[in-house]
Design an enzyme around this catalytic site. Structure first.
Site, PDB file in Angstrom:
ATOM      1  N   LEU B 213       0.808  -1.222   0.000  1.00 40.59           N
ATOM      2  CA  LEU B 213       0.000   0.000   0.000  1.00 40.59           C
ATOM      3  C   LEU B 213       0.847   1.281   0.000  1.00 40.59           C
ATOM      4  CD1 LEU B 213      -2.713  -1.092   2.597  1.00 40.59           C
ATOM      5  CD2 LEU B 213      -2.720  -1.459   0.143  1.00 40.59           C
ATOM      6  N   ASN B 245       0.127   4.397  -3.999  1.00 45.44           N
ATOM      7  CA  ASN B 245       0.368   4.795  -2.616  1.00 45.44           C
ATOM      8  C   ASN B 245      -0.948   5.145  -1.926  1.00 45.44           C
ATOM      9  OD1 ASN B 245       1.415   5.763  -0.259  1.00 45.44           O
ATOM     10  ND2 ASN B 245       2.299   7.617  -1.123  1.00 45.44           N
ATOM     11  N   CYS B 246      -1.172   4.520  -0.794  1.00 42.74           N
ATOM     12  CA  CYS B 246      -2.438   4.739  -0.077  1.00 42.74           C
ATOM     13  C   CYS B 246      -2.225   5.452   1.245  1.00 42.74           C
ATOM     14  CB  CYS B 246      -3.112   3.411   0.204  1.00 42.74           C
ATOM     15  SG  CYS B 246      -3.426   2.492  -1.261  1.00 42.74           S
ATOM     16  N   VAL B 247      -1.065   5.958   1.513  1.00 43.79           N
ATOM     17  CA  VAL B 247      -0.829   6.554   2.823  1.00 43.79           C
ATOM     18  C   VAL B 247      -0.503   8.034   2.720  1.00 43.79           C
ATOM     19  CG1 VAL B 247      -0.102   4.469   4.005  1.00 43.79           C
ATOM     20  CG2 VAL B 247       1.565   5.809   2.750  1.00 43.79           C
TER      21      VAL B 247
END
Lengths: 123, 430
Positions: B213, B245-247
């Site tokens: 992630l 990218n998930c953050v």
């Protein structure tokens, strides 16, 4: 591996020596700091993952099994990480339903790293 | 390498029975596009329900949790297609001609791990913090199927967004652009001969690559698996780099950021005038310290090999990437090359704490995207696209941050793109 993530202890405890910390994110960093001061080398960055210290209760850090000659680099990294951790509003609450997700996110970062060949040859 | 970008100004987006661009209006046949997305078996298996919604600047609408933002484009001349190695087959992009649907974006929305994704407000205080509030957003909301692991759902949502953007981009193939711009870089020797008196400048573009992630893909390759390498600026403008990218919403580089990288744009603006823009060097931000040493060594070696006089370095994310940023800076400076770094700050709510998790005296020229810990209140909206279930848990939100009236008190790190570390933002000390 120093961790407070029960999933890391369960899944990786048989392959790698795991020191389980009963406590929070910051407690893991403090344990890591103490070991770094004894000469264990940091393998992974203590703030890995860009998930902020107040967004997850879990933290895992990989260090060398053996004690090495003392260098200034690693103590600096872990000290700066603790300072960075302390900047966040700590009053985060984590619903039970999210804990498994957060454990998975934490273990996945370590899992992927340790699976890579070039990272297996150090002690 | 020469690339022409043809900008088609999109004045509005509407749901319709046809998918086309007519008189600057993008018509979207929702069923047709969803059916195209679902032709991908993996997407179909992971997504239970998908639908479109539209949010325009000034409307009292909140979009959350935002995963990615993508600009629809189409390759009309030259090799390669959209998002090579992921959507189209692997082939070098960055030359020929590409048409861009300008003024709008595809925004993907969905809960990945119940945290971390961001907010885009189309009105009010929050709208002042991100460029995405000024675009007409076609929002693709995807609900996950039961018991799908987060990383598989993330991939499905990523592919669904890219497929949507590529499909809509096709509508611009035959449309006469409102404006055409040309971008060109030269080979090493040719560039030196052409601009013998101008300083040679490169751009070290750090890609988020910490793991699950937290990934970026270059021509479909996961960036954490690569060593630092050279890429032409026009390739990055032409869809070679995409976000997984998930953050960290405020400083995550969405695919839109990669397509419209302001460092690349500004360097091209000065190319041949005050500097010679040589190339980009992409490098990663892995969690393993040995990887950091290896990649930063490599980056510095490439800068030396290219005989650069100056380098701009941008990072993505917080904490761990600060270590890569400082290693890159120190090693490049030690080669006798001047650096300027672009980052953001986590300096505490009052802005008085140390900004980065690492530092070095050689990192003495720093541009900041803002303090992500700054607290603001986002007013209630009339409509929410997506769900507010995760607001408490998005980076920068905290327990109780969602009030009963729908307002949100949180750090600006909840806003997608608010402190972008390519400088794609509005915060300024001026």
């Amino acid at each position: 591996m120093v961790t407070n993530n029960p999933l890391v202890k369960e899944r990786m405890g048989k392959t790698y020596p795991v020191i389980f910390v009963e406590g929070g994110y910051r407690d893991v960093l403090i344990k890591v700091r103490d070991m770094v001061h004894l000469g264990h080398r940091l393998f992974t960055h203590p703030l890995m993952g860009s998930i902020k210290p107040n967004q997850t209760p879990y933290r895992t850090v990989c260090l060398s099994k053996n004690v090495h000659e003392f260098s200034m680099e690693d103590p600096q990294i872990i000290s700066n990480s603790i300072v960075a951790c302390d900047k966040f509003v700590p009053a985060q609450y984590f619903p039970q339903s999210m804990l498994k997700d957060l454990q998975t996110a934490d273990i996945s970062l370590i899992w992927g790293t340790m699976a890579r060949e070039q990272n297996r040859n150090m002690n | 390498m020469k690339l022409q970008l043809g900008f088609i100004n999109i004045k509005d987006v509407c749901l319709s029975d046809k998918t086309m661009v007519e008189n600057g209006i993008l018509h979207v046949n929702s069923d047709e596009v969803i059916s195209h997305i679902m032709q991908d078996e993996d997407v179909k298996a992971c997504i239970k329900e998908a639908y479109f919604d539209i949010a325009r600047p000034g409307e009292k609408v909140r979009i959350t949790p935002v995963k990615d933002v993508i600009e629809p484009r189409v390759k009309v001349e030259g090799s390669g297609g959209q998002f090579p190695g992921v959507i189209s087959k692997v082939d070098a992009v960055g030359s020929g001609r590409t048409h861009v649907l300008k003024g709008m974006a595809v925004v993907t929305v969905g809960p990945i791990v119940g945290f971390q994704e961001g907010i885009i407000d189309m009105w009010g205080t929050g709208a002042e913090y991100t460029e995405f509030s000024k675009l007409i957003n076609l929002v693709l909301v995807c609900r996950p199927a039961e018991d799908i692991p987060p990383h598989e759902y993330e991939r499905a949502l990523r592919i669904a967004g890219l497929r949507t953007a590529a499909f809509l981009g096709e509508c611009g193939r035959e449309v006469q652009p409102d404006e055409v711009r040309e971008y060109e870089t030269f080979g090493i020797k040719q560039g030196m001969e052409k601009f013998p008196h101008l300083p040679r400048v490169g751009y070290v573009h750090m890609l988020q690559s910490q793991g699950l992630l937290h990934d970026t893909y270059v021509y479909g390759v996961d960036a954490k698996q690569t060593l630092s390498t050279i890429i032409m600026p026009t390739e990055t403008m032409d869809g070679a780099i995409i976000s997984g990218n998930c953050v960290s919403a405020c400083d995550k580089n969405t695919t839109y950021h990669h397509q419209n990288n302001p460092v690349v744009a500004e360097l091209f603006e000065e190319h041949g005038k005050s500097l010679n823009y040589v190339c980009n060097i992409i490098t990663n931000e892995n969690v393993y310290l040995a990887d950091k040493v290896r990649s930063s060594d490599w980056t510095a070696k490439l800068c030396r090999l290219l005989d650069l006089d100056g380098v701009i370095i941008s990072q993505e994310g917080f904490g761990n990437p600060d270590a890569d940023l400082i290693m890159n800076t120190r090693k490049i400076e030690q080669q006798g090359i001047k650096t300027v770094i672009i980052t953001d700050e986590y300096a505490g709510n009052d802005g008085r704490s140390q900004s980065l998790a690492d530092s070095d005296p050689l990192a003495d020229a720093v541009i900041t995207g803002g303090n992500a810990n700054q607290v603001i209140t986002l007013p209630p909206m009339e409509r929410v696209i997506g769900t507010l279930d995760y607001v408490d848990r998005i980076a920068g939100g905290h327990a109780g941050s969602l009030a009963e009236d729908g307002s949100i008190e949180a750090e600006i790190q909840v806003i997608t793109g608010a402190t972008n570390e390519m400088g794609f933002g509005y915060l300024s000390a001026r």
